[in-house]
Design a protein around this motif. Structure first.
Motif, mmCIF file in Angstrom:
data_model
loop_
_atom_site.group_PDB
_atom_site.id
_atom_site.type_symbol
_atom_site.label_atom_id
_atom_site.label_comp_id
_atom_site.label_asym_id
_atom_site.label_seq_id
_atom_site.Cartn_x
_atom_site.Cartn_y
_atom_site.Cartn_z
ATOM 1 N N THR A 43 0.768 -1.250 -0.198
ATOM 2 C CA THR A 43 0.005 0.043 0.052
ATOM 3 C C THR A 43 0.934 1.430 -0.022
ATOM 4 O O THR A 43 0.601 2.283 -0.781
ATOM 5 N N VAL A 44 1.952 1.184 0.810
ATOM 6 C CA VAL A 44 2.876 2.396 0.878
ATOM 7 C C VAL A 44 3.559 2.605 -0.612
ATOM 8 O O VAL A 44 3.483 3.547 -1.075
ATOM 9 N N VAL A 99 9.117 -0.527 6.341
ATOM 10 C CA VAL A 99 7.513 -0.388 6.764
ATOM 11 C C VAL A 99 7.150 -1.013 7.840
ATOM 12 O O VAL A 99 7.538 -2.352 7.717
ATOM 13 N N CYS A 109 9.200 3.519 8.421
ATOM 14 C CA CYS A 109 7.846 4.007 8.188
ATOM 15 C C CYS A 109 6.790 3.252 9.202
ATOM 16 O O CYS A 109 6.470 2.368 8.932
ATOM 17 N N ASN A 119 3.596 2.081 9.840
ATOM 18 C CA ASN A 119 2.421 2.189 8.968
ATOM 19 C C ASN A 119 1.102 1.777 10.006
ATOM 20 O O ASN A 119 1.261 1.404 10.928
ATOM 21 N N THR A 140 2.486 6.804 9.581
ATOM 22 C CA THR A 140 1.691 6.845 8.199
ATOM 23 C C THR A 140 0.344 5.963 8.451
ATOM 24 O O THR A 140 0.293 4.975 9.258
ATOM 25 N N ALA A 180 -1.026 4.563 5.365
ATOM 26 C CA ALA A 180 -0.768 4.946 3.821
ATOM 27 C C ALA A 180 -2.208 4.648 2.902
ATOM 28 O O ALA A 180 -2.200 5.257 2.018
ATOM 29 N N ASN A 188 -3.369 7.990 2.547
ATOM 30 C CA ASN A 188 -2.140 8.912 2.282
ATOM 31 C C ASN A 188 -1.614 9.850 3.399
ATOM 32 O O ASN A 188 -1.136 10.838 3.198
ATOM 33 N N LEU A 245 2.610 10.559 4.269
ATOM 34 C CA LEU A 245 3.229 10.159 3.012
ATOM 35 C C LEU A 245 4.170 11.434 2.347
ATOM 36 O O LEU A 245 5.165 11.245 2.047
#
Lengths: 465, 73, 266
Positions: free
Chosen positions: C40-41, C110, C136, C138, C166, C168, C171, C174
């Motif tokens: 997804t990222v 991630v 990241c 997520n 995030t 993701a 959004n 990001l």
């Protein structure tokens, strides 16, 4: 320059000698390294994460039901049946609508050819052959795929598929196969070539091969229309119209279950013979359920799956339509090549419950399973052109007039379920296994299974009825 | 006691692994390292495998693997 | 600006990893556990500017894509999802070799915010291999739903790398991720991650091996993390040596200027 490589090898050799640590010592060090990293991770996580106890974990509750001893399997069956029913019931109207539009356009194409004074044979090849086959494929395949793929992607996105693998693993284990084979089979419902690529998630080469060879025992989208149409014509019509889609869905579910049983049986036979070995280690994560992203699912399943499979089908349908039209229209002494071939195959075909035309249609349908019924119809109608696919009752009349009974339908469905995978899938197998050998092996072993099963079933039924 | 004998809904602490080589590496990397608490979460309706809670993740393991993990209840 | 293909170190990207490097297009690797929303990222960053293929000689899917930030193009490589880099599965070796030998300008790991501990295991391993690491974090929305609170600053302080929370699929975060990637790739920020210290017996074994490695590998010592290599050797991981042979010697024939002269080492 080869000197460099030699030098490298030499260097590597000396490097592997730099330590004089014993193997057991290395294992100890290795354990310590992994342990130290995990403890550090735990320490950092504990310091920066605070967790409040939540009252209900919905994922846990869902798993309690979806993987429960008594409900796990019934729910899977209901889901499977539900997906098929939605696909069958939902596809009818858009299918008819598409067919109407596409065949209206065919009329205009014919007018265009007539206006241009084009020769009869050219019009035959291009309109009755190529265009009509493509129109059939699009109108029969697009609606079910446009429904099936998004539902399937939805289940995938939500995280249900690993639960399916979890529920079924024991059967695969006993067959000497990998539990993740259930996942690759699920992908096979969409497209067997995609299912073969999906076997990448299986690490052990032995179990991966088993999953590849048996993948086509799951009916793909190219074969669903065949199964669905035949199920509704010959088995669905025994009840009133309202329930016919339920009956058709139930028949398709029964066929799928038969396909799964055969998959397990063949996997077992393979792991006892050609692909001997013990099951490799198996770990499967059951990730938390996630709320699926509807918008992205629609876009992704449409672009990545529906258009991809449809594009492929249309690409093979066009030349196949051309060749079949030529076969059906060129002949010696008033008998087309198609008829000659069908007559040749007939004695054998009858043994397995089919007839020469049906068997020939399966053979000519090697490029793509979705054109099997169109070819069959072309063979029955000496006109050499396919009929319009919206008229199911017309199809029924044609088949019955050519001696079809419910047993012919059953034999055709069973052969469709078990026979050789389509050309694309075979090419994918070659690519994924890196050798032609396994593609050829798959071709012959699946076809052998189809012939054996059909023969036994048909002869048994003949014996008792 | 072996992890495969851990009753459902019970927890145990890993003492050691009897797996060797590649398999040992894999099991360790999944977080099955000595000192880790493991809980038997649920059993597949087909009788096996069993899903365990291991360091925050639910992992289903076959008996062939869990026979190689020693725990203390 | 240090944005050159050479900054990716050894010039083996194209041949051995199927990746077209371009001058002034930094390479960013995307690593992470399975089920963390890594793809997804990837999709959210690259949109439609992506294509998939295979890792050379492997039937493992490789996705690469391009994203632009501050008028700067970045090449994003999606590595296979793995729990670790230490067991020798095909996926893990691809991820490890890419970070180790292709030397991307940045590696984004991630992680699933609802299960930080397990994900940190991989983060720590990546930090051992390369300095330019961003975490990241997520699925922050899932974490919130599960009432998990993460002290981002504390986490970032412990790991000594940037941590970007995030969501993701919405959004969320990001922009920040792209911004920090830009700053790192343009050398506006330098990262020196926390370096793992092992138990005594491990460190002692490393100390014994390290000097030997230094003398033997002095020519490529700037292209290889020797401490990391020493760790692999003392735990008996043979595949690392095979990879060194593959990426430094067999392929060096065609990468001009990068050939290691044998000299006195042979």
């Amino acid at each position: 320059m080869d000197q460099t490589a030699d030098c490298g090898r030499e260097l590597i050799r000396t490097l592997s000698l730099v330590d004089n640590i014993s193997e057991s010592e290395k294992e100890k060090i290795r354990d310590q390294i992994v342990k130290d990293i995990y403890w550090l991770a735990e320490k950092i996580a504990n310091e920066s994460v605070s967790k409040e106890q939540i009252k209900t974990d919905w994922g846990e509750k869902a798993d309690d039901i979806l993987t429960s001893k008594y409900m796990g399997f019934p729910i899977m069956l209901v889901m499977l049946g539900g997906v098929f029913w939605l696909t069958i019931a939902g596809a009818n109207i858009p299918s008819a609508f598409l067919a109407e539009g596409l065949f209206w356009f065919e009329g205009r194409l014919n007018e265009l050819f007539m206006w241009a004074n084009a020769p009869q044979w050219l019009q035959g090849i291009l309109v009755s052959g190529v265009y009509r086959t493509m129109a059939w494929v699009v109108s029969v395949m697009l609606p079910p795929m446009a429904i099936f793929f998004p539902i399937f992607t939805l289940l995938e996105d939500a995280g249900y598929l690993p639960r399916v693998a979890f529920n079924l693993d024991n059967f695969f284990r006993r067959s000497g196969a990998h539990g993740k084979q259930a996942l690759t089979m699920s992908m096979g419902f969409g497209c067997n070539a995609a299912g073969v690529i999906a076997t990448r998630i299986i690490e052990s080469p032995r179990e991966k091969l088993i999953a590849i060879i048996t993948n086509s025992f799951v009916p793909c989208n190219g074969r669903f229309p065949t199964l669905i149409v035949l199920a509704s014509i010959f088995m669905g019509t025994v009840v009133s119209e309202t329930y016919s889609s339920f009956v058709a869905a139930a028949i398709v579910v029964a066929l799928v279950l038969a396909g799964i049983s055969i998959t397990l049986l063949v996997s077992w036979i393979l792991s006892k013979t050609v692909l001997k070995g013990v099951p490799s280690s198996f770990t499967l994560e059951l990730p938390p359920y996630r709320k699926p992203q509807l918008g992205r699912i629609l876009v992704r399943s449409f672009i990545d799956r529906t258009l991809f499979v449809l594009g492929r089908a249309v690409m093979v349908a066009a030349p196949a339509g051309l060749i079949v039209w030529v076969f059906a229209n060129i002949g010696i002494k008033g008998m087309s090549l198609l008829d000659y071939a069908a007559n040749l195959l007939n004695p054998f075909a009858v043994l397995i419950g089919l007839d020469g035309v049906i068997l020939l249609a399966f053979i000519l349908g090697l490029p793509a399973n979705e054109i099997v019924i169109p070819i069959m119809v072309m063979g029955y109608l000496s006109t050499g052109a396919m009929l319009e696919p919206d008229s199911v009752s017309v199809l029924r009349d044609i088949l019955v007039n050519n001696g079809w009974t419910w047993l012919t339908a059953l034999a055709t469905m069973s052969f469709s379920l078990l026979h050789f995978p389509c050309g694309t899938t075979l090419l994918t197998i070659r690519k994924e296994t890196g050798s032609m050998k396994w593609a050829v092996f798959t071709f012959f072993s699946t076809t052998a299974v189809a012939i054996i099963v059909n023969f036994i079933v048909v002869q048994l039924i003949h014996l008792f009825l | 006691m072996l992890l495969s004998n851990l009753p459902l809904k019970n927890s145990g602490k890993i003492i050691g692994l009897t797996a060797k080589g590649e398999q040992r590496r894999r099991l360790l990397d999944l977080g099955l390292i000595p000192g880790t608490t493991v809980m038997a979460k649920r059993k597949s309706p087909s009788g096996a495998p069993i899903a365990y809670l291991i360091r925050g993740t639910i992992l289903a393991l076959r008996k062939e693997e869990t026979d190689l993990v020693e725990i203390s209840p | 600006m240090g944005l050159t293909a050479k900054s990716s170190g050894f010039n083996v990207l194209k041949e051995s990893f199927n990746i077209d490097i371009e001058i002034n297009k930094p390479v960013i690797a995307l690593a992470g556990n399975p089920n963390t929303g890594k793809s997804t990222v990837f999709n959210a960053l690259t949109g439609l500017k992506q294509h998939t293929g295979n890792w050379p000689g492997k039937t493992v899917t490789q996705a690469q894509g391009v994203f632009t930030h501050n008028n700067q193009d970045f090449l994003l490589i999606d590595l296979p999802g793995t729990y670790s880099l230490l067991s020798n599965s095909t996926e893990e070796m691809i991820a490890r070799d890419f970070i180790c030998f292709a030397r991307p300008d940045l590696t984004i790991v991630v992680a699933d915010a609802t299960n930080l501990e397990r994900n940190l295991n991989l983060v720590i391993q990546v930090m051992e291999l390369t300095d330019n690491v961003v975490l990241c974090l997520n699925l922050m929305d899932e974490a919130r739903r599960k009432k998990i609170r993460i002290d981002i600053e504390k986490l970032s302080g412990e790991l000594q790398i940037p941590v970007i929370p995030t969501i993701a699929r919405e959004n969320d975060g990001l922009y920040e991720l792209k911004e920090i990637s830009y700053k790192i790739c343009t050398k506006q920020i330098k990262i020196t991650p926390y370096k793992m210290k092992y138990s005594e017996n491990v460190e002692e074994a490393v100390e014994k091996v390290l000097p030997l490695l230094k003398t033997r590998l002095n020519q490529i010592s700037d292209k290889l993390n020797l401490r990391w290599l020493a760790l692999r050797l003392i735990e008996g991981d043979k595949t690392v040596l095979e990879s060194i042979e593959k990426y430094f010697f067999k392929l060096s024939k065609n990468t001009e200027g990068q050939v290691l002269s044998c000299g006195s080492n042979c």
